[in-house]
Motif scaffolding. Structure first.
Motif, PDB file in Angstrom:
ATOM      1  N   MET A  74       0.842  -1.201   0.000  1.00 31.44           N
ATOM      2  CA  MET A  74       0.000   0.000   0.000  1.00 31.44           C
ATOM      3  C   MET A  74       0.876   1.250   0.000  1.00 31.44           C
ATOM      4  N   HIS A  75       0.445   2.242  -0.742  1.00 34.29           N
ATOM      5  CA  HIS A  75       1.227   3.473  -0.878  1.00 34.29           C
ATOM      6  C   HIS A  75       0.304   4.670  -0.654  1.00 34.29           C
ATOM      7  N   GLY A  76       0.873   5.767  -0.162  1.00 29.18           N
ATOM      8  CA  GLY A  76       0.147   7.046  -0.180  1.00 29.18           C
ATOM      9  C   GLY A  76       0.281   7.636  -1.577  1.00 29.18           C
ATOM     10  N   ASP A  77      -0.638   8.517  -1.947  1.00 30.77           N
ATOM     11  CA  ASP A  77      -0.555   9.062  -3.310  1.00 30.77           C
ATOM     12  C   ASP A  77       0.670   9.953  -3.488  1.00 30.77           C
ATOM     13  N   ALA A  78       0.982  10.776  -2.482  1.00 30.29           N
ATOM     14  CA  ALA A  78       2.143  11.663  -2.627  1.00 30.29           C
ATOM     15  C   ALA A  78       3.428  10.847  -2.691  1.00 30.29           C
ATOM     16  N   ALA A  79       3.512   9.830  -1.860  1.00 32.53           N
ATOM     17  CA  ALA A  79       4.729   9.014  -1.824  1.00 32.53           C
ATOM     18  C   ALA A  79       4.879   8.207  -3.108  1.00 32.53           C
ATOM     19  N   PHE A  80       3.774   7.691  -3.600  1.00 30.08           N
ATOM     20  CA  PHE A  80       3.809   6.877  -4.819  1.00 30.08           C
ATOM     21  C   PHE A  80       4.357   7.701  -5.988  1.00 30.08           C
ATOM     22  N   ALA A  81       3.871   8.951  -6.074  1.00 31.12           N
ATOM     23  CA  ALA A  81       4.304   9.799  -7.182  1.00 31.12           C
ATOM     24  C   ALA A  81       5.726  10.303  -6.974  1.00 31.12           C
ATOM     25  N   GLY A  82       6.105  10.506  -5.723  1.00 28.53           N
ATOM     26  CA  GLY A  82       7.336  11.250  -5.480  1.00 28.53           C
ATOM     27  C   GLY A  82       8.592  10.459  -5.185  1.00 28.53           C
ATOM     28  N   GLN A  83       8.466   9.265  -4.621  1.00 25.71           N
ATOM     29  CA  GLN A  83       9.657   8.580  -4.132  1.00 25.71           C
ATOM     30  C   GLN A  83      10.270   7.667  -5.194  1.00 25.71           C
ATOM     31  N   GLY A  84      11.525   7.967  -5.509  1.00 28.63           N
ATOM     32  CA  GLY A  84      12.221   7.227  -6.566  1.00 28.63           C
ATOM     33  C   GLY A  84      12.421   5.756  -6.280  1.00 28.63           C
ATOM     34  N   ILE A  85      12.515   5.401  -5.019  1.00 32.76           N
ATOM     35  CA  ILE A  85      12.816   3.996  -4.701  1.00 32.76           C
ATOM     36  C   ILE A  85      11.683   3.086  -5.187  1.00 32.76           C
ATOM     37  N   TRP A  86      10.485   3.648  -5.223  1.00 33.96           N
ATOM     38  CA  TRP A  86       9.375   2.842  -5.720  1.00 33.96           C
ATOM     39  C   TRP A  86       9.521   2.613  -7.232  1.00 33.96           C
ATOM     40  N   ALA A  87       9.940   3.678  -7.946  1.00 32.76           N
ATOM     41  CA  ALA A  87      10.156   3.527  -9.383  1.00 32.76           C
ATOM     42  C   ALA A  87      11.244   2.483  -9.643  1.00 32.76           C
ATOM     43  N   GLU A  88      12.276   2.500  -8.819  1.00 27.12           N
ATOM     44  CA  GLU A  88      13.357   1.518  -8.968  1.00 27.12           C
ATOM     45  C   GLU A  88      12.827   0.107  -8.712  1.00 27.12           C
ATOM     46  N   THR A  89      11.979   0.010  -7.718  1.00 28.18           N
ATOM     47  CA  THR A  89      11.446  -1.312  -7.356  1.00 28.18           C
ATOM     48  C   THR A  89      10.563  -1.849  -8.478  1.00 28.18           C
TER      49      THR A  89
END
Ligand SMILES: Cc1ncc(C[n+]2csc(CCOP(=O)(O)OP(=O)(O)O)c2C)c(N)n1
Length: 822
Positions: A251-266
């Motif tokens: 589960m992700h918050g919307d701001a974190a999902f859009a903003g945090q690069g580690i998720w894009a890497e994952t």
């Protein structure tokens, strides 16, 4: 107009019909009714300005409470799969169950609010549909055969999920709101909304899905790769069926999902052979706000979920106030993961009833939205009349349950909630170091030769590259004791011997299969057809598994993944390699929050190894320092090991020690670059066949030296070479191979042995504000018992090293001259 023409207009041709439906399949999500408060306005789409019966049917499917984004997926079969599910009749939902969960979600928060006023809980109100969504996903997972769900989430709704989905007792949680006895937790533990939890989810089909909510730090999204690594390890433990049996839900918050690069890497790792978990389910708990920041300031596109479109991943936006649509989407998402083995995203769009936390006043920054929210009833009050149900008896029952739980909480001992490790951790331990942990790491010479011979072998007809052939020929000589062993061979022998002993090995890093410095060649490549052969996988029929992977160009996510993997495969040697040690700072969050602190915060252990190429060789500011100082600053209470082996043999013993000791502690190894093949750092086969890792290596002298130089790593070899040129009154040299836990007993013994020494000099290549200096000097002063402790290093600097090769050489010469007093 002719009659035929009129008929043609009122009943469009098959092609025209198809075109209408295609428009809605492609763009319908942009006009779907997704936001309960109506702030996320539909996008104007001329492509959808179509009238007629077909358009109306298509609009009902694609512009209702579900907005399906799937037409960016190139694979037709996958698009048709989503289309088919969207365009078929929705299955009959279990309405009573939905209502029960909505009430549970809201009443749970209300009880916390009234009983523990002023405490942060990060309420789920406004997104209560998360519970029926998870319920639907888990029920569907159980039907697909899942027996375990690895769940990651941040603060929002975490306590609610712990109790209502993971199955933890409410009483236990309430007890923690009363806080713990401070004497039981001084210096350790974590806040309640970061702690992990395990429990059981009882599916409607009567089966149980084991729930594992992963502990995580405040750093949003940092847990993403960790949960993937953990999932992969748990899947591997279960063999071929692993991916069916264990499913990750994040589960992700919307701001974190859009903003945090580690998720894009994952996300980028999700389809890679060395990292895949066969798909994961992602939920954006999208309340259209991040703390005080609104979507227009947090994401450059219409939806916070757009990042997921970098890959062929379907995204289902759904209005959190249509719980039946939510439940339907949950099932579709889960089934998609099982059908195609990729990630899938559910964007659950609701609102946040209170401030970021409950002590925060949101009307300061969003006065209008919050006026709307205040007037908006909780979802169960909307849903109950819709389905003709009386919610009051349920509300009463849930309140009574929670009241009873609160009474029970008073009786519960208030100790910090520390995690209990799974059974496969039985043989391993953390805590403080003690010498009884030591084990034999030597390997009989004949075995080393045998392993070495297998390491240089490949199948008949394999076309080897001539340069690799030369290297293998040299390695064969090394294996037969006819040539000194370099770091590359020492590592291969360490891996090979562990595999034969039944210890699995997993290593990942950028270009790690060949090795950045051409030193590894774990995979041999046929120059005619590029087929690969990994000799480590062909040592013996009963050997353990071995995975050596090239990683994507990421540090944070890859290290997070390997850390996660190590958490659920303690019996394996799990390593992450940085291309150059400097790049490890791209993974600093993982290092600070998980590797250094997880035992302290959560009682969770890891034996992950970081290989960080380090050394001043004139390659400029970014290829010199792996930042020893940072790791030493993180070191306390034996939480990590920090080592710099100066010879190939030491490296061999260090790796084997890490795998064979029962002590599971992260190990940071500063590895060489130029010294990888240097004769001064090479070892004899007999060094591997005997001895063990030495924390301290004294070099020179009968104890009569007047100066003793202490150092770590490559500079020690340079000091030795320089000392040879100036033998007069030469100082003794002590290699400190393990910096943490600091081997003070061994160093003190060495200092005491040098009875004539007037001064002890710490010599390092790094500037005085970097390297081990700040850590080592006070230790040496403590041990020197009044004798003087000096240091030689590069002068303080903002950047680790000069960009000029010539300046580097001058500096290095000066350093050696100062150290040796020449
Ligand atoms: C990496 C990181 N940066 C900043 C913060 C501070 N912070 C905590 S929650 C939050 C807002 C998160 O918004 P969102 O992801 O939309 O989740 P929500 O709280 O709205 O559920 C911020 C900025 C943090 N925890 N982690």
């Amino acid at each position: 107009m002719s009659r035929e023409h009129a008929i043609a207009e009122s009943t469009p041709s098959k092609d025209a019909q198809e075109r209408i439906w295609e428009s809605f399949r492609r763009w319908g999500y942009l006009q779907a009714n997704l936001d309960p408060l109506g702030d996320l306005a539909p996008v104007s789409m001329p492509e959808l300005d179509i009238a007629g019966a077909d358009a109306e049917s298509a609009r009902r499917v694609y512009c209702g409470s579900i907005g399906a984004e799937f037409m960016h997926i190139a694979d037709r079969e996958r698009r048709l799969w989503v289309q088919e599910r969207m365009e078929s009749e929705a299955p009959e939902p279990d309405r009573a169950r939905i209502l029960e969960l909505l009430i549970r979600a809201e009443i749970f928060e209300q009880v916390l609010q009234t009983r523990y006023l002023g405490t942060k809980r990060y309420s789920l109100e406004g997104e209560a549909a998360l519970l029926p969504l998870l319920d639907a996903i888990l029920n569907a997972a159980s039907e697909q055969g899942a027996e375990k769900a690895m769940v990651a989430m941040s603060h929002r709704g975490r306590l609610n999920v712990m109790v209502n989905i993971v199955g933890r007792a409410a009483a236990e949680l309430f007890a923690r709101f009363e806080d713990v006895d401070p004497r039981s937790t001084l210096g350790s533990g974590d806040v309640k909304y970061h702690m992990g939890a395990t429990g059981d989810f009882h599916a409607a089909n009567g089966r149980v899905v084991e729930m594992h909510l992963v502990s995580n730090p405040s750093h949003l999204e940092a847990v993403d790769p960790v949960v993937m690594g953990r999932t992969r390890a748990k899947q591997m433990r279960r063999g071929d069926q692993g991916r069916q049996l264990v499913v990750p839900i994040v589960m992700h918050g919307d701001a974190a999902f859009a903003g945090q690069g580690i998720w894009a890497e994952t996300l980028n790792m999700s389809g890679l052979e060395g990292f895949t978990v066969g798909g994961s389910v992602h939920i954006v708990v999208n309340n259209l706000i991040g703390f005080t920041t609104v979507p227009r300031d947090e994401v450059s596109s219409h939806f916070a979920s757009d990042l997921a479109k970098r890959q062929p991943v379907p995204i289902f936006h759904v209005n959190a106030e249509d719980p039946e649509a939510v439940v339907r989407v949950g099932r579709i998402a889960l089934d998609y993961r099982y059908a195609f083995g990729t990630p899938v995203v559910v964007d659950l769009i609701g609102y946040r009833r209170h401030g970021h936390s409950e002590v925060d006043d949101p009307t300061i920054t969003q006065p209008l939205r919050y006026r709307k929210i205040e007037a908006h009833p909780p979802i169960w009050q909307i849903y109950a009349p819709n389905i003709g149900a009386d919610p009051e008896p349920i509300v009463r029952r849930v309140r009574e349950e929670l009241d009873a739980a609160q009474e029970e909480a008073k009786e519960i001992e208030k100790r910090p909630m520390m995690r209990r490790l799974p059974r496969y951790w039985g043989k391993f331990r953390g805590g403080r170091y003690d010498a009884s942990l030591e084990v034999d790491t030597a390997v009989a010479q004949e075995s080393l030769t045998e392993i070495g011979e297998a390491l240089v072998s490949y199948p008949d007809g394999f076309h080897i590259h001539p340069k690799v052939k030369k290297l293998l020929d040299q390695r064969l000589e090394m294996a037969r004791g006819k040539r000194a062993i370099d770091f590359g061979m020492a590592e291969a022998l360490a891996f090979g011997s562990l595999l034969k002993q039944g210890v699995p090995v997993r290593l990942s890093g950028q270009d790690s299969r060949r090795g950045t410095f051409n030193q590894r060649h774990a995979a041999l490549i046929d120059i005619e057809n590029e087929e690969e052969y990994v000799p480590l996988e062909h040592l013996a029929p009963e050997e353990a598994w071995c995975e050596i992977c090239n990683s994507p160009l990421s540090e944070a996510a890859v290290l997070g993944f390997e850390y996660g993997f190590s958490r659920d495969f303690p019996e394996a040697l799990v390593l992450w390699e940085a291309q150059f040690g400097d790049f490890a700072n791209g993974a600093q969050i993982v290092i600070d929050q998980f590797i250094a602190a997880s035992e302290d915060k959560w009682n969770l252990l890891s034996g992950v190894v970081l290989l960080l190429p380090h050394g001043y060789e004139g390659q400029g500011p970014e290829h010199s320092s792996a930042r020893i100082e940072r790791f030493l600053q993180l070191a306390a209470r034996d939480n990590i090991q920090v080592c710099q082996p100066s010879t190939a043999g030491q490296y061999f013993h260090l790796l084997r020690r890490q795998a064979l000791r029962s002590w599971r502690k992260p190990l940071v190894v500063f590895t060489p670059k130029g010294m990888l093949r240097h004769p001064a750092a090479a070892s004899r086969l007999s060094d591997l066949a005997g001895g063990r890792f030495r924390n301290v290596i004294p070099d020179g002298g009968d104890g009569s030296a007047e100066r003793v130089l202490l150092c770590t790593g490559k500079i020690g070899h340079e000091l030795r070479a320089e000392r040879k040129r100036h033998p007069e009154g030469a100082p003794a040299i002590v290699f400190v191979e393990q910096l943490y836990p600091f081997p003070d007993g061994e160093i003190a013994a060495e200092m005491d042995r040098h009875t004539k020494a007037r001064e002890f000099v710490w010599v390092q290549e790094e500037p005085g504000n970097m390297g081990a200096h700040a850590f080592v000097i006070p230790e040496l002063e403590r041990l020197a018992r009044g004798r003087s402790v000096l240091s030689v290093n590069r002068s303080m600097s903002a950047s680790p090293a000069t960009g000029s090769g010539k300046a580097h050489e001058m500096e290095q010469k000066t350093l050696l001259a100062l150290a040796l007093g020449t």
